[in-house]
Design an enzyme around this catalytic site. Structure first.
Site, PDB file in Angstrom:
ATOM      1  N   GLU A 125     -62.190  32.402  42.845  1.00  0.00           N
ATOM      2  CA  GLU A 125     -61.788  31.350  43.582  1.00  0.00           C
ATOM      3  C   GLU A 125     -63.058  30.747  44.698  1.00  0.00           C
ATOM      4  OE1 GLU A 125     -58.706  33.021  46.340  1.00  0.00           O
ATOM      5  OE2 GLU A 125     -57.341  32.935  44.346  1.00  0.00           O
TER       6      GLU A 125
ATOM      7  N   GLU B 177     -54.044  35.729  38.847  1.00  0.00           N
ATOM      8  CA  GLU B 177     -53.517  36.232  39.923  1.00  0.00           C
ATOM      9  C   GLU B 177     -51.933  35.327  40.197  1.00  0.00           C
ATOM     10  OE1 GLU B 177     -55.519  36.470  43.883  1.00  0.00           O
ATOM     11  OE2 GLU B 177     -57.272  37.279  42.596  1.00  0.00           O
TER      12      GLU B 177
HETATM   13  C1  FCB Z   1     -56.362  35.632  46.620  1.00  0.00           C
HETATM   14  C2  FCB Z   1     -57.645  36.509  46.610  1.00  0.00           C
HETATM   15  C3  FCB Z   1     -57.100  37.693  46.475  1.00  0.00           C
HETATM   16  C4  FCB Z   1     -55.752  38.203  47.268  1.00  0.00           C
HETATM   17  C5  FCB Z   1     -54.829  37.044  47.066  1.00  0.00           C
HETATM   18  C6  FCB Z   1     -53.523  37.411  47.856  1.00  0.00           C
HETATM   19  O1  FCB Z   1     -56.770  34.115  47.163  1.00  0.00           O
HETATM   20  O2  FCB Z   1     -58.263  36.110  45.241  1.00  0.00           O
HETATM   21  O3  FCB Z   1     -58.243  38.599  46.756  1.00  0.00           O
HETATM   22  O4  FCB Z   1     -56.389  38.161  48.461  1.00  0.00           O
HETATM   23  O5  FCB Z   1     -55.376  35.843  47.408  1.00  0.00           O
END
Ligand code: FCB
Length: 442
Positions: free
Chosen positions: A164, A351
Site C-alpha cells: 500500500e 487483504e
Molecule cells: C491495511 C493495512 C493493514 C491493516 C489493514 C486493516 O491498510 O495494510 O496493515 O492495517 O489495513
C-alpha cells in the site's frame, strides 16, 4: 454462480510491526513506527507495538493455528530493521535467522510463504535521511530486496515488494497520521514515485536470484461520487486517479495519469526521470489487491485536491466505521480488467476483512457473526468477478490475529483469532471455525 477454482490460494495476512513485538531483541534496529508510537498523542490508546502479539516468540503456535484453519498460504512481512538495523549495509544474522525459522515452520506445514518486503516499518536511520522523500531510499530498498532473495531464494513462494504505497504517501507523509508523521500535503508526491521506483529496482534485484513469482500490493478502491452532480463526478474521477491510477498506471502502462502530472506541475520534473518509468513498469507476475471499502467522494473547493471523503449513510458499518460494500470489490476488479486489459497480471486479494470489538463471553466463546457475514458477502462478490472473467488466484483474509492497528492501537480487532493483549492467549473466534468448515468443504 460457480465455485472457486480448484487451485485457488487461501491464506491469512499479517504485518511485522503489527504482530511481532520483540522490537529491541536480537539486534533489530529502530523503525519509524517505534519513534512514532512513542511520541505522545499519536496513537489512539497510547499503545505501541513493543510486544504486540509476541509473534516473534509465539510463531510456532500461530503456524499451528493456520494449519488447523486449513489455509495453504500465509502473507506476512519482513521487518527491514531486523535485517538491516541501519537500513543499509550491515546485515543482522539474527534477523535472517528469525525468518529462516518462520519459513521452515511454514514449509513443514505445507503453507506457502508470501513475503511482503516493506509493510511500513522503514528503518529510522533511512528516515533520518529523508525516508521515502529521498530518492536514495529506492536504491536502499533494492539492496535489501537483493539480500533477502539471496538469503531465502525460493523458500519464499511469492514476493510482494511493497504494501500500500498509497497509504504511506497519504497517511505517512501528506497528512501525518501514520509514521513518520510528516504533513507535507501535496509536496509529499515524491514518496509515491520513490516507492514505485524502489519496487521496480527490487523486482530486478530479486529476479537475478529467485524463480518465485513477484508482485506488489496496492490498496485500491472504486471511487463513487456522493451525488450525480457534475462536480462530484469529476471529484470522483480525480480521486480514482489519485488513489488507483497514480500507482497502477506507472506499473502497468509505464506512465502517470495526465491529470496528476498537471497537478504536480513543475515539481514533477524535480523527481521524475523519464527512464524511471521503464524500471517501474518491469513485468510482474501478480497484482496484490487490498480491498476494504470504496472512496465515497464529494467536491469541496476548500479541501486538498478539491475533494473530500464522505460517509455512506445508508450502509452498515464495521467496528472501524468503514461502510460494508461488497459489490465495490466486484466493481473494482471489473474496472481493472477493463482498464488494463491484457496488461493486467493475475490478481491476488492480499487483504480483505473487518474489525469488530467482539470479546469472549462467559463461556470463553467469541461470536463474531458479523465478520462471518462480511466474509461471506465479499467472497460472493469475488466469485462474481471470477465469473465475469477476472483472473483472481487467491484470497488472504486480514487478519489471522487481532493486532496493533497502527494509529488505532489495539482498539480495532481484525483477527479470526482473538488475542488477549494482557495474557497473549489466542482464542479462535466463530469466524475462524466458519472459515475452517468452508475450507474443509473444498
Ligand atoms: C491495511 C493495512 C493493514 C491493516 C489493514 C486493516 O491498510 O495494510 O496493515 O492495517 O489495513
Amino acid at each position: 454462480m460457480s465455485d472457486f477454482p480448484k487451485h485457488f490460494v487461501w491464506g491469512t495476512a499479517t504485518a511485522a510491526y503489527q504482530i511481532e513485538g520483540a522490537v529491541q531483541q536480537d539486534g533489530r534496529g529502530a523503525s519509524v513506527w517505534d519513534l512514532f508510537t512513542h511520541t505522545p498523542g499519536k496513537i489512539k490508546d497510547g499503545s505501541n507495538g513493543d510486544r504486540a502479539c509476541d509473534h516473534y516468540y509465539r510463531f510456532p503456535e500461530d503456524i499451528r493455528l493456520m494449519k488447523e484453519l486449513g489455509v495453504n498460504a500465509y502473507r506476512f512481512s519482513i521487518a527491514w530493521p531486523r535485517i538491516q538495523p541501519e537500513g543499509k549495509g550491515r546485515v543482522n544474522p539474527k534477523g535472517i535467522a528469525f525468518y529462516d525459522r518462520l519459513l521452515d515452520g511454514l514449509l513443514e506445514q505445507h503453507i506457502d510463504p508470501y513475503a511482503t518486503l516493506f509493510h511500513w516499518d522503514l528503518p529510522q536511520a533511512l528516515e533520518d535521511q529523508g525516508g521515502w522523500m529521498n530518492r536514495d531510499t529506492a536504491y536502499r530498498f533494492a539492496e535489501y530486496a537483493h539480500l533477502l532473495a539471496d538469503a531465502f531464494q525460493d523458500r519464499i513462494k511469492s514476493w510482494i515488494t511493497l504494501n500500500e504505497p498509497f497509504v504511506v504517501l497519504t497517511l505517512g507523509y501528506a497528512l501525518g497520521q501514520h509514521a513518520p508523521g510528516k504533513a507535507y500535503g501535496l509536496q509529499a508526491m515524491p514518496v509515491a514515485h520513490h516507492q514505485m521506483l524502489g519496487h521496480g529496482l527490487a523486482v530486478q534485484a530479486i529476479r537475478e536470484i529467485s524463480q518465485s513469482p513477484i508482485g506488489i500490493t496496492h490498496s485500491l478502491a472504486p471511487a463513487i461520487p456522493a451525488t450525480d452532480r457534475d462536480e462530484d463526478i469529476q471529484a470522483a474521477t480525480l480521486m480514482d486517479e489519485f488513489h488507483n491510477g497514480l500507482f497502477l498506471d506507472p506499473l502497468l502502462r509505464g506512465q502517470y495519469p495526465k491529470s496528476l502530472v498537471a497537478l504536480m506541475g513543475e515539481q514533477a520534473e524535480s523527481f521524475i526521470r523519464t527512464e524511471d518509468l521503464s524500471v517501474m513498469s518491469a513485468p510482474i507476475d501478480f497484482l496484490g489487491v487490498n480491498y476494504y471499502a470504496p472512496d465515497h467522494v464529494r467536491a469541496n473547493s476548500k479541501a486538498p485536491l478539491g475533494l473530500e471523503m464522505v460517509p455512506m449513510p445508508d450502509r452498515p458499518k464495521t467496528g472501524f466505521g468503514w461502510p460494508i460494500v461488497p459489490e465495490g470489490l466486484t466493481q473494482l476488479l471489473l474496472d481493472l480488467k477493463e482498464r488494463y486489459a491484457e496488461k493486467l497480471p493475475p490478481i491476488h486479494i492480499t487483504e480483505n476483512g473487518c474489525s469488530y470489538p467482539d470479546l469472549p463471553d462467559a463461556a470463553g466463546k467469541i461470536d463474531d457473526s458479523k465478520r462471518i457475514e462480511y466474509l461471506e458477502l465479499h467472497l460472493e462478490a469475488l466469485l462474481k468477478a471470477l465469473d465475469k472473467g477476472v483472473d483472481v488466484r487467491g484470497y488472504f483474509c486480514w487478519s489471522l490475529l487481532d493486532n496493533f492497528e497502527w494509529a488505532e492501537g489495539y482498539t480495532q480487532r481484525f483477527g479470526l483469532v482473538h488475542v488477549d493483549f494482557e495474557t497473549l492467549k489466542r482464542t479462535p473466534k466463530a469466524s475462524y471455525h466458519w472459515l475452517q468448515q468452508f475450507l474443509r468443504g473444498r
